[in-house]
Design an enzyme around this catalytic site. Structure first.
Site, short mmCIF file in Angstrom:
data_model
loop_
_atom_site.label_atom_id
_atom_site.label_comp_id
_atom_site.label_asym_id
_atom_site.label_seq_id
_atom_site.Cartn_x
_atom_site.Cartn_y
_atom_site.Cartn_z
N ASP A 1 45.34 -38.03 17.00
CA ASP A 1 45.82 -36.74 17.45
C ASP A 1 45.08 -35.67 16.64
O ASP A 1 45.15 -35.65 15.42
CB ASP A 1 47.33 -36.66 17.19
CG ASP A 1 47.91 -35.31 17.60
OD1 ASP A 1 47.18 -34.51 18.22
OD2 ASP A 1 49.09 -35.07 17.30
N ASP B 1 44.65 -31.61 16.29
CA ASP B 1 45.37 -30.42 16.70
C ASP B 1 44.71 -29.20 16.06
O ASP B 1 44.48 -29.17 14.86
CB ASP B 1 46.83 -30.55 16.22
CG ASP B 1 47.69 -29.45 16.78
OD1 ASP B 1 47.22 -28.29 16.83
OD2 ASP B 1 48.83 -29.75 17.16
N LYS C 1 52.26 -38.00 23.29
CA LYS C 1 52.36 -37.43 24.62
C LYS C 1 51.46 -38.17 25.61
O LYS C 1 50.31 -38.46 25.32
CB LYS C 1 51.94 -35.96 24.54
CG LYS C 1 52.05 -35.21 25.82
CD LYS C 1 52.00 -33.70 25.50
CE LYS C 1 52.18 -32.88 26.74
NZ LYS C 1 50.92 -32.49 27.36
N CYS D 1 38.69 -16.88 14.74
CA CYS D 1 38.88 -16.32 16.08
C CYS D 1 40.35 -16.32 16.49
O CYS D 1 40.83 -15.39 17.12
CB CYS D 1 38.05 -17.09 17.09
SG CYS D 1 38.23 -18.87 16.96
N GLU E 1 58.01 -48.68 25.50
CA GLU E 1 58.92 -47.54 25.41
C GLU E 1 58.30 -46.26 26.00
O GLU E 1 57.16 -45.93 25.71
CB GLU E 1 59.30 -47.23 23.95
CG GLU E 1 60.22 -46.01 23.89
CD GLU E 1 60.48 -45.44 22.50
OE1 GLU E 1 59.98 -46.00 21.52
OE2 GLU E 1 61.19 -44.42 22.44
N HIS F 1 43.82 -35.96 22.31
CA HIS F 1 44.32 -37.26 21.87
C HIS F 1 43.31 -38.33 22.25
O HIS F 1 42.61 -38.19 23.23
CB HIS F 1 45.64 -37.61 22.57
CG HIS F 1 46.73 -36.63 22.31
ND1 HIS F 1 47.76 -36.44 23.19
CD2 HIS F 1 46.94 -35.79 21.27
CE1 HIS F 1 48.58 -35.52 22.71
NE2 HIS F 1 48.09 -35.10 21.55
N CYS G 1 40.42 -20.63 21.78
CA CYS G 1 39.51 -19.93 22.66
C CYS G 1 38.27 -20.80 22.80
O CYS G 1 38.17 -21.83 22.17
CB CYS G 1 39.14 -18.55 22.10
SG CYS G 1 38.16 -18.63 20.60
N HIS H 1 52.16 -29.81 30.10
CA HIS H 1 52.55 -29.09 28.90
C HIS H 1 53.49 -27.96 29.29
O HIS H 1 53.10 -27.04 29.98
CB HIS H 1 51.35 -28.53 28.15
CG HIS H 1 51.70 -28.17 26.75
ND1 HIS H 1 52.58 -27.15 26.45
CD2 HIS H 1 51.35 -28.73 25.57
CE1 HIS H 1 52.74 -27.08 25.14
NE2 HIS H 1 52.00 -28.03 24.59
ZN ZN Z 1 39.43 -19.46 18.80
#
Ligand code: ZN
Ligand code: SF4
Lengths: 501, 426
Positions: free
Chosen positions: B111, B113, B317, B123, B46, B168, B130, B323
């Site tokens: 995944d 994130d 993804k 930060c 798929e 990922h 960053c 993206h």
């Molecule tokens: Zn940062």
């Protein structure tokens, strides 16, 4: 009823052979004819046994002394095999009743999960109770052979084997055999990091062998249930069995709260006040978060959304409720309709597969899909830091002694009992007449105590004057009108049903 | 250098170019076809596309590389997700009897994130990253890659930058693709140390003895902790973050440390004090105490989205997808140099499209080849595409992908050989 049978050759020999062991893997279905009445009574007895297994698992640490004693008692009461010695008849009952419940419990994912869990727990207890020789016989008979590692390999890995947590049970590495099996065969040990793992193999000490056996049992059972489900239409066309099986499968949790009984009885304006009075903590927390942050992540939306459906929100109300809240946050109406409305309609079975989602039981909330970063779902008794839980309870005006009673229960991992204690304290009843297993049940019971929500005044009264306890308690015993009828229906004993059948 | 700032509004113009001249279809197909060892493996896979205006189409499937190319060039998806290999062709799922259309296999995926680290990084927050907090991803890759190889015995791991704020991992070994849902969740839970949601303060609890896997992971964390946590995030340098750390130590220790911190301001030395306290406690307390390790793990240990890994049919993804927010390509990460990976150096679609338009150095050669190639047009378009991406900054990432594929090809060869041997025998 006749199980798919081949030839009734030398039935007695077969029986003796089949029931020569105290425990089996239920690989072969029974091959004999049994009467309908035996069918019923076997099924009911096993169901009672499995329900006991479930209840004990919630109230006691599994395999603790109390747990074992109580379970052993129930096994005796229900006439299932226990201990050694001649028990052909009981073993026959064990065998047949297991297969009947397979028929009743193969139909949906939820039923299967419940059934497998209880059967696995029961099996675990019975396997652990076997004597060493019997265990080996069992392994041998079922062709369960595992590779042991050499003394040399053990020596090389000694330090690593010793620091993989099972040694906590006090057994030295030198003193036992280790089996090396693919990690897929011992998932429970992998999951909990209770074994050493290298290159895809786990090293299991002999005293943990039960895990591999259980893993095997679980896999076989779940495969078998899937197969049974496929052949079910044939069984269901049997007029005598169909109602019986349906009834059996409905009685595992009392009520599943998926049928909407009170649709439209609740208005959206009431929700805030109900959340404070009659929602269990898990739902109150979700409600509060939703009001504060105007958003809930998927796990929270499911848990709370289905609960709201269960207490009687209609689809239209639900859509309005969620939209109103979400658009106060970062989501605009357009985005809401695109991204969220679908899943709400889904909950009500109006979209997609049209599966009618069932509100989550406590078991499900406590055991599956634990909250992670950004989540507020789950059960506060299980998933909150005790310190935060304490603060929360205090802020909800639970007395110091109440707080410590609750925390004590939490410490013993009796989350539902802790919740029930919270119910008692906040509703000012001393001894609740129900055993909590569902957030929606909490709600219903609370409404009953509070007189259907009409009687807010009485509630505050009793809260201020604890001496009126007995009055409040009286209320739980005599629910009014429709409600009691309804309750009686739910809790009606299986037995009586079957007597009339 | 021409400005190559990415503007989401240009995406509809850039995507056709990207899918026509740059997307590495040949390698992509070679990956998902897995050497053709199993019949219909690619055909029953798929794909799902996100098109313009968030239109989401599931259950796409393709019979061949050229069909995949044609469809992608026609639809120009904003985002591509890869799902499971099913029992039937996904684009025909409506025609098979319900219940028999089932997800059979998929890579084991992870995944990670950055948004899941919001409570431990100062930060940035939410979707921002960053170079400081990117270290968290480096740590995650190092820890998980080690464990998946050494503990679970997998070999073919593809690490991919998500294009925005995470990474990922695709575990592509045959054994991994065949794992049941229960096995996937067991692996994911073995690898998860951070437990609890917003109502949990202390998210890591170690028990005695410390499992070899956790010890190995701690070694990785220790390597990065001083620079990352003490310097870059300065977790002991500000009142607010200092309190957060102290909330993770036992009450009595906390009091003592608070007193010490009155005098001691230097973050490194403050941390030294925490370690000393932990040692002391370990010698005296009945139950083993590991709070200093627990703090390190809570701040640095990878936070997995277990739900993504669990399901066989969960979509993730695809590598080389764009993206839509950042325009960056989802590129494979070179594991031999993971510390140097810089998400901000990952090319955007606008950059590589621009690079295409620059004058070619090998123009003449290309021309002569073009005329020669007339007899075999298919061949020459294929070649041109290869030359095309090689002229852009996408090239080096495609090279990593090639290396990964070469490693897998060896395992297919063994498989195919065995199969043909078996056939001969019969
Ligand atoms: Zn940062
Ligand atoms: S025990 Fe059940 S009802 Fe109570 S908070 Fe937990 S999940 Fe909710």
């Amino acid at each position: 009823m006749q199980f798919p049978s081949k030839k009734p050759k030398a039935v007695t020999d077969l029986k003796a052979e089949l029931y020569s062991q105290p425990l089996q893997f239920y690989g072969q279905p029974p091959l004999e004819n049994i009467s309908l009445s035996e069918f019923e009574s076997f099924a009911v007895d096993r169901l009672k046994l499995l329900k006991t297994v479930e209840n004990l698992g919630v109230s006691y640490v599994k395999l603790s002394d109390d747990y074992k004693k109580k379970l052993d008692n129930e096994i005796k009461t229900q006439n299932f095999p226990h201990g050694a010695g001649e028990q052909t008849e009981k073993r026959r009952k064990d065998h047949i009743s297991h297969f009947i419940l397979r028929l009743a419990y193969c139909q949906t994912e939820d039923l299967r999960r419940w059934f497998i869990q209880q059967e696995v727990d029961l099996f675990k207890y019975r396997f652990k109770e076997l004597e060493c020789g019997e265990k080996l016989k069992f392994l041998h008979k079922n062709n369960l052979q595992y590779n042991t590692i050499s003394a040399e390999e053990k020596d090389n890995l000694r330090e690593k084997l010793a620091t993989s947590s099972y040694t906590a049970s006090g057994v030295k590495v030198e003193e036992q055999d280790f089996y090396k099996v693919p990690f897929q065969d011992a998932l429970d040990l992998v999951r909990t990091r209770k074994v050493y793992l290298e290159e895809g193999y786990v090293y299991i000490p002999h005293n943990e062998i039960v895990t591999i056996v259980l893993n095997d049992f679980r896999t076989r059972l779940s495969k078998a249930l899937a197969l049974t489900a496929r052949s079910l239409p044939a069984v269901h066309s049997d007029e005598r069995l169909q109602p019986l099986l349906t009834h059996l499968s409905h009685s595992y949790l009392g009520q599943d709260y998926s049928v909407q009984k009170n649709v439209g009885k609740i208005s959206l304006e009431q929700i805030d006040s109900l959340a404070g009075k009659s929602f269990p903590l898990c739902m109150r927390q979700l409600h509060q978060t939703l009001r504060d942050q105007h958003h809930l992540r998927h796990g929270g939306r499911m848990q709370y959304g289905l609960f709201l459906k269960g207490i009687g929100l209609s689809l239209e109300q639900a859509l309005q409720f969620w939209r109103m809240e979400f658009i106060r946050g970062k989501v605009d109406a357009d985005k809401f309709d695109k991204a969220y409305a679908y899943s709400i309609r889904h909950m009500f079975g109006k979209e997609g597969k049209r599966a009618d989602y069932t509100p989550y039981s406590c078991m499900k909330v406590i055991l599956s899909n634990p909250p992670s970063q950004g989540d507020y779902h789950g059960c506060p008794f299980r998933h909150s830091d005790p310190e935060l839980l304490k603060q929360k309870l205090q802020s909800y005006k639970v007395s110091p002694s109440g707080v410590s009673q609750i925390l004590e229960l939490v410490k013993g991992m009796h989350y539902q009992l802790a919740c029930q204690k919270y119910f008692e304290l906040t509703h000012n009843v001393e001894d609740t007449a129900f055993s909590l297993s569902h957030p929606n049940q909490y709600f219903t019971e609370s409404q009953k105590v509070l007189g259907g929500g009409k009687d807010v005044k009485r509630e505050t009264d009793t809260l201020q004057r604890p001496q009126e306890n007995s009055a409040a308690r009286g209320l739980t015993r005599e629910p009014a009108g429709d409600e009691s009828q309804h309750l009686a229906e739910i809790t009606k004993n299986l037995e009586t049903d079957f007597q009339d059948a | 250098m021409p400005s190559s700032a990415y503007d989401p509004a240009c995406l509809p113009d850039l995507l056709p170019l990207y899918y026509r001249r740059l997307f590495p279809f040949a390698q992509y197909y070679r990956w998902l076809n897995y050497g053709g060892v199993q019949k219909n493996y690619f055909q029953n896979r798929e794909f799902s596309f996100t098109l313009k205006d968030d239109i989401y189409v599931r259950y796409q499937s393709f019979s061949s590389q050229s069909e995949l190319e044609k469809e992608m060039q026609k639809m120009n998806p904003y985002k591509i997700d890869i799902g499971a290999v099913y029992s039937h062709r996904p684009n025909q799922h409506n025609t098979v009897k319900s219940g028999s259309f089932q997800a059979l296999e998929k890579e084991l995926v992870f995944d990670i994130d950055m948004t899941d680290y919001d409570d431990v990084r100062s930060c940035c927050s939410a979707a921002d990253i960053c170079s400081k907090c990117w270290t968290l991803m480096t740590i995650a890759i190092r820890i998980l890659d080690r464990a998946l190889r050494r503990d679970f015995g997998f070999h073919h791991l593809l690490w991919v930058y998500s294009g925005r704020r995470g990474v990922h991992c695709w575990v592509c070994d045959e054994a991994a693709r065949k794992l049941s849902a229960a096995a996937r969740s067991a692996v994911a839970e073995y690898l998860s140390l951070i437990k609890g949601g917003e109502e949990t303060v202390k998210k890591v609890m170690l028990t005695d003895p410390i499992h070899p896997f956790i010890r190995e992971s701690l070694e990785v964390v220790k390597h990065y902790f001083p620079q990352y946590a003490l310097q870059d995030q300065n977790i002991l340098g500000r009142k607010e973050s200092e309190e957060k750390v102290l909330a993770l130590v036992p009450e009595d220790v906390k009091k003592e440390l608070q007193e010490i911190f009155q005098e001691e301001r230097n973050p490194e030395r403050r941390w030294r004090h925490i370690e000393v306290q932990a040692k002391k406690k370990q010698q005296t307390a009945k139950k083993r105490q590991y709070f200093e390790k627990e703090i390190m793990l809570q701040y640095c240990y990878p936070r997995l989205d277990v739900n993504v890994s669990k399901g066989v049919n969960h979509l993730l993804k695809s590598p080389f997808s764009v993206h839509p927010k950042t325009g960056r390509i989802s590129v494979p990460i070179d594991l031999t140099d993971v510390d140097k990976f810089d998400p901000f150096a990952v090319p955007t679609i606008s950059l590589i499209c621009e690079e295409l338009d620059r004058p070619k150095a090998d123009e003449d050669e290309a021309k002569s080849e073009d005329t020669k190639g007339k007899e075999n047009e298919q061949d020459s378009t294929e070649k041109r595409k290869i030359r095309d991406y090689k002229r852009t900054s996408l090239a080096k990432y495609v090279k990593y992908f090639d290396q990964f594929l070469a490693g897998m090809a060896d395992s297919w060869k063994g498989k195919l050989l065995k199969q043909s041997d078996l056939q001969k025998e019969f």
